[in-house]
Design a protein around this motif. Structure first.
Motif, PDB file in Angstrom:
ATOM      1  N   VAL A 113      16.169 -13.312  11.483  1.00 55.82           N
ATOM      2  CA  VAL A 113      15.068 -13.926  10.919  1.00 55.82           C
ATOM      3  C   VAL A 113      13.766 -13.432  10.844  1.00 55.82           C
ATOM      4  CG1 VAL A 113      13.704 -16.130  10.580  1.00 55.82           C
ATOM      5  CG2 VAL A 113      16.102 -16.311  10.937  1.00 55.82           C
ATOM      6  N   ASP A 114      13.656 -12.964  12.180  1.00 52.47           N
ATOM      7  CA  ASP A 114      12.507 -12.078  12.470  1.00 52.47           C
ATOM      8  C   ASP A 114      12.207 -10.849  11.752  1.00 52.47           C
ATOM      9  OD1 ASP A 114       9.856 -11.416  13.404  1.00 52.47           O
ATOM     10  OD2 ASP A 114      10.747 -11.068  15.565  1.00 52.47           O
ATOM     11  N   LEU A 115      13.414  -9.936  11.583  1.00 50.29           N
ATOM     12  CA  LEU A 115      13.518  -8.726  11.075  1.00 50.29           C
ATOM     13  C   LEU A 115      13.579  -8.854   9.460  1.00 50.29           C
ATOM     14  CD1 LEU A 115      14.186  -5.721  11.020  1.00 50.29           C
ATOM     15  CD2 LEU A 115      16.764  -6.524  10.982  1.00 50.29           C
ATOM     16  N   ILE A 116      14.125 -10.223   8.949  1.00 50.82           N
ATOM     17  CA  ILE A 116      14.043 -10.307   7.509  1.00 50.82           C
ATOM     18  C   ILE A 116      12.371 -10.531   7.089  1.00 50.82           C
ATOM     19  CG2 ILE A 116      14.540 -12.000   5.843  1.00 50.82           C
ATOM     20  CD1 ILE A 116      17.287 -12.117   7.245  1.00 50.82           C
ATOM     21  N   ASN A 117      11.634 -11.512   7.890  1.00 51.00           N
ATOM     22  CA  ASN A 117      10.457 -12.138   7.532  1.00 51.00           C
ATOM     23  C   ASN A 117       9.273 -10.717   7.594  1.00 51.00           C
ATOM     24  OD1 ASN A 117      11.151 -14.563   7.126  1.00 51.00           O
ATOM     25  ND2 ASN A 117      10.850 -15.230   9.309  1.00 51.00           N
ATOM     26  N   ASN A 118       9.691  -9.498   8.577  1.00 45.89           N
ATOM     27  CA  ASN A 118       8.781  -8.513   8.634  1.00 45.89           C
ATOM     28  C   ASN A 118       9.329  -7.213   8.045  1.00 45.89           C
ATOM     29  OD1 ASN A 118       6.646  -9.712  10.581  1.00 45.89           O
ATOM     30  ND2 ASN A 118       8.593 -10.480  11.542  1.00 45.89           N
ATOM     31  N   TYR A 122       7.413  -3.275   8.051  1.00 50.11           N
ATOM     32  CA  TYR A 122       8.052  -2.294   8.833  1.00 50.11           C
ATOM     33  C   TYR A 122       8.018  -0.843   7.682  1.00 50.11           C
ATOM     34  CZ  TYR A 122       8.773  -5.540  12.824  1.00 50.11           C
ATOM     35  OH  TYR A 122       8.806  -6.311  13.891  1.00 50.11           O
ATOM     36  N   TYR A 123       8.513  -1.377   6.517  1.00 48.83           N
ATOM     37  CA  TYR A 123       8.731  -0.573   5.509  1.00 48.83           C
ATOM     38  C   TYR A 123       7.480   0.032   5.216  1.00 48.83           C
ATOM     39  CZ  TYR A 123       9.417   1.477   0.838  1.00 48.83           C
ATOM     40  OH  TYR A 123       9.716   2.134  -0.423  1.00 48.83           O
ATOM     41  N   GLU A 124       6.476  -0.651   4.898  1.00 47.70           N
ATOM     42  CA  GLU A 124       5.112  -0.336   4.472  1.00 47.70           C
ATOM     43  C   GLU A 124       4.565   0.676   5.635  1.00 47.70           C
ATOM     44  OE1 GLU A 124       2.967  -3.495   3.640  1.00 47.70           O
ATOM     45  OE2 GLU A 124       3.882  -3.946   1.593  1.00 47.70           O
ATOM     46  N   ILE A 125       4.779   0.516   7.038  1.00 45.89           N
ATOM     47  CA  ILE A 125       4.431   1.304   8.051  1.00 45.89           C
ATOM     48  C   ILE A 125       5.114   2.474   8.094  1.00 45.89           C
ATOM     49  CG2 ILE A 125       4.392   1.311  10.593  1.00 45.89           C
ATOM     50  CD1 ILE A 125       3.757  -1.879  10.821  1.00 45.89           C
ATOM     51  N   ALA A 126       6.312   2.423   7.741  1.00 48.85           N
ATOM     52  CA  ALA A 126       7.091   3.781   7.911  1.00 48.85           C
ATOM     53  C   ALA A 126       6.761   4.771   6.807  1.00 48.85           C
ATOM     54  CB  ALA A 126       8.652   3.399   7.533  1.00 48.85           C
ATOM     55  N   ILE A 127       6.561   3.932   5.707  1.00 48.82           N
ATOM     56  CA  ILE A 127       5.900   4.999   4.511  1.00 48.82           C
ATOM     57  C   ILE A 127       4.575   5.602   4.894  1.00 48.82           C
ATOM     58  CG2 ILE A 127       5.170   4.948   2.023  1.00 48.82           C
ATOM     59  CD1 ILE A 127       8.202   5.098   2.169  1.00 48.82           C
ATOM     60  N   GLU A 128       3.712   4.745   5.429  1.00 46.85           N
ATOM     61  CA  GLU A 128       2.472   5.260   5.971  1.00 46.85           C
ATOM     62  C   GLU A 128       2.481   6.293   6.924  1.00 46.85           C
ATOM     63  OE1 GLU A 128      -1.727   3.689   8.042  1.00 46.85           O
ATOM     64  OE2 GLU A 128      -0.008   2.227   7.234  1.00 46.85           O
ATOM     65  N   ASN A 129       3.387   6.169   7.931  1.00 44.27           N
ATOM     66  CA  ASN A 129       3.629   7.294   9.070  1.00 44.27           C
ATOM     67  C   ASN A 129       4.102   8.528   8.398  1.00 44.27           C
ATOM     68  OD1 ASN A 129       2.793   5.421  11.170  1.00 44.27           O
ATOM     69  ND2 ASN A 129       4.945   4.654  11.616  1.00 44.27           N
ATOM     70  N   TYR A 130       5.230   8.508   7.447  1.00 41.30           N
ATOM     71  CA  TYR A 130       5.628   9.298   6.740  1.00 41.30           C
ATOM     72  C   TYR A 130       4.612  10.238   6.003  1.00 41.30           C
ATOM     73  CZ  TYR A 130       8.157  12.454   3.427  1.00 41.30           C
ATOM     74  OH  TYR A 130       8.726  13.397   2.838  1.00 41.30           O
ATOM     75  N   ILE A 156      11.014  -4.619  -0.866  1.00 41.01           N
ATOM     76  CA  ILE A 156      12.369  -4.641   0.019  1.00 41.01           C
ATOM     77  C   ILE A 156      12.644  -5.962   0.314  1.00 41.01           C
ATOM     78  CG2 ILE A 156      13.469  -3.651   2.054  1.00 41.01           C
ATOM     79  CD1 ILE A 156      12.765  -1.561   0.256  1.00 41.01           C
ATOM     80  N   LYS A 157      11.819  -6.854   0.652  1.00 41.55           N
ATOM     81  CA  LYS A 157      12.025  -8.327   1.338  1.00 41.55           C
ATOM     82  C   LYS A 157      13.130  -8.998   0.336  1.00 41.55           C
ATOM     83  CE  LYS A 157       9.723 -12.141   3.485  1.00 41.55           C
ATOM     84  NZ  LYS A 157       8.266 -12.550   3.867  1.00 41.55           N
ATOM     85  N   GLN A 158      12.796  -8.774  -1.004  1.00 38.48           N
ATOM     86  CA  GLN A 158      13.569  -9.706  -2.006  1.00 38.48           C
ATOM     87  C   GLN A 158      15.223  -9.516  -1.752  1.00 38.48           C
ATOM     88  OE1 GLN A 158      13.456  -8.576  -5.981  1.00 38.48           O
ATOM     89  NE2 GLN A 158      13.044  -6.471  -5.509  1.00 38.48           N
ATOM     90  N   TYR A 159      15.398  -8.363  -1.240  1.00 39.76           N
ATOM     91  CA  TYR A 159      16.895  -8.083  -1.096  1.00 39.76           C
ATOM     92  C   TYR A 159      17.443  -8.930   0.155  1.00 39.76           C
ATOM     93  CZ  TYR A 159      16.421  -4.773  -4.910  1.00 39.76           C
ATOM     94  OH  TYR A 159      16.129  -4.126  -6.181  1.00 39.76           O
ATOM     95  N   PHE A 160      16.495  -9.192   1.079  1.00 39.21           N
ATOM     96  CA  PHE A 160      16.907  -9.891   2.379  1.00 39.21           C
ATOM     97  C   PHE A 160      16.255 -11.095   2.634  1.00 39.21           C
ATOM     98  CE2 PHE A 160      16.906  -5.151   2.795  1.00 39.21           C
ATOM     99  CZ  PHE A 160      17.972  -5.093   3.614  1.00 39.21           C
ATOM    100  N   GLN A 161      16.333 -11.975   1.566  1.00 40.19           N
ATOM    101  CA  GLN A 161      15.647 -13.452   1.850  1.00 40.19           C
ATOM    102  C   GLN A 161      16.735 -14.249   2.625  1.00 40.19           C
ATOM    103  OE1 GLN A 161      14.850 -14.901  -1.923  1.00 40.19           O
ATOM    104  NE2 GLN A 161      13.192 -13.480  -2.413  1.00 40.19           N
TER     105      GLN A 161
END
Length: 386
Positions: A113-118, A122-130, A156-161
């Motif tokens: 649940v924690d992973l899905i909600n965040n 995490y995706y946006e942070i990964a893109i920013e770091n890249y 991304i979150k819509q695929y992991f609701q």
């Protein structure tokens, strides 16, 4: 008289052939109705098939416990060894389910649940770091840039609701595990286990009547070998997966890795798939740790997990399994790939014991052919000497 009998046999043959053709034609002409009837039949007998499968899985544990109880000095225990063995096995399974539902699943689900909600963050942070990487970095290739551009605008979150995932899971559970079906399957499995000796004797008697003695002995031999390989592999891999999962979860928790219970559970589960499973699970765990904890934590996590897996591969796993199945790693990887392609996750789990059984069949066939060739050479030498 003989001519009339011959004509009668021919007329009977053509009559039966005509009836068979009509039946096949009618079946094809009403294919949907026929398939509906067949589907309904399998829907009705599904609890019985599940009960047979459960009894097969529990056959070896029940047998081992029964043999142990028969050695008891208490006569009533020895006399009721079969029933007590079945009761003990089902109580152990019930206890394991209670532990799983009350202690393990809540922790794992909390991480999910924690992973899905965040996950969007995490995706946006990964893109920013890249994007902050130097332009001459090896990761800043055109192929990677194109891939990121293709997914950057996705939510991304819509695929992991969680609601959707739980809905899919509940639908699958409702489809295959109705309360009535579960009760019937358990009752069927208990009766089969209670009468397993009589059932096996009846099957052996039928096989002995249908096949020649040599064929019957070969069938009995391969059936026993297949059972031994299957139970040995599944039981040992399951126990090994539990140990690896616990070790990895503890190590990750000490290191402060986020979602440690989920990642430990994932690595332990995939560890049941030889070679490929561990690689896939560790790759996923490394990626999640890289996103949630940074490069340094991901590297340390990867190093620790690899060390633990080496300890498992060289010390724990051989102790649990004992004698190896003696299958080439290349053949194992090939079997897992084919099994996964045709039968999914279940195929990947069962590919190795299936290949082990095939290996026995092939080796016996080769030995049989070598014996025949040797006998033929000896026969030719004998003729020449004469």
């Amino acid at each position: 008289m003989e001519e009339m009998k011959s004509r009668g046999k021919k007329w009977l043959y053509w009559f039966l052939l005509g009836v068979a053709i009509i039946i096949v034609y009618k079946a094809l002409d009403n294919f949907n109705d026929v398939m509906s009837v067949i589907g309904k039949f399998f829907e009705i007998v599904t609890p019985f098939l599940v009960g047979i499968f459960i009894s097969y899985l529990f056959y070896m544990p029940c047998k081992k416990i029964e043999e142990a109880l028969q050695k008891s000095k208490l006569k009533w225990i020895a006399k009721k060894s079969r029933g007590l063995g079945i009761l003990i096995v089902y109580l152990i399974i019930l206890l394991l389910l209670i532990i799983l539902i009350n202690f393990i699943l809540p922790v794992v689900l909390e991480s999910v649940v924690d992973l899905i909600n965040n996950i969007q963050n995490y995706y946006e942070i990964a893109i920013e770091n890249y994007n902050n990487l130097p332009e001459d970095n090896i990761l800043k290739s055109d192929m990677v840039n194109d891939a990121i551009q293709n997914v950057q605008n996705l939510d991304i979150k819509q695929y992991f609701q969680l609601e959707k995932i739980l809905a899919y899971v509940m639908s699958a559970i409702d489809a295959v595990t109705g309360v009535f079906d579960v009760v019937v399957a358990i009752i069927v499995s208990v009766y089969i286990l209670a009468e397993r000796v009589e059932i096996l004797n009846a099957i052996k008697k039928l096989a002995g009547a249908l096949f020649k003695e040599k064929t019957y002995k070969n069938l009995d031999k391969y059936f026993n070998n297949s059972n031994e390989i299957f139970f040995k592999f599944i039981a040992s891999q399951f126990l090994d997966a539990v140990i690896v999962g616990i070790m990895v979860t503890i190590a990750m928790s000490i290191m402060g890795v986020k979602f440690a219970p989920l990642l430990g559970f994932l690595i332990g589960l995939f560890n049941m798939i030889p070679y490929i499973g561990a690689i896939i699970a560790v790759a996923i765990a490394t990626l999640i740790t890289l996103i949630t904890g940074g490069l340094s934590q991901a590297i340390w996590m990867l190093v620790v997990v690899i060390i633990l897996q080496q300890i498992d591969a060289n010390i724990i796993n051989p102790k649990i399994i004992g004698q190896s199945l003696k299958i080439s790693p290349l053949l194992v990887i090939f079997a897992i790939t084919v099994g996964g392609a045709y039968f999914g996750i279940i195929g990947m789990f069962l590919a190795v014991p299936a290949v082990a059984v095939v290996r026995i069949l092939v080796e016996d066939y080769i030995d049989y052919k070598m014996v025949i060739k040797k006998a033929q050479k000896m026969s030719i030498k004998g003729e020449k000497s004469c």
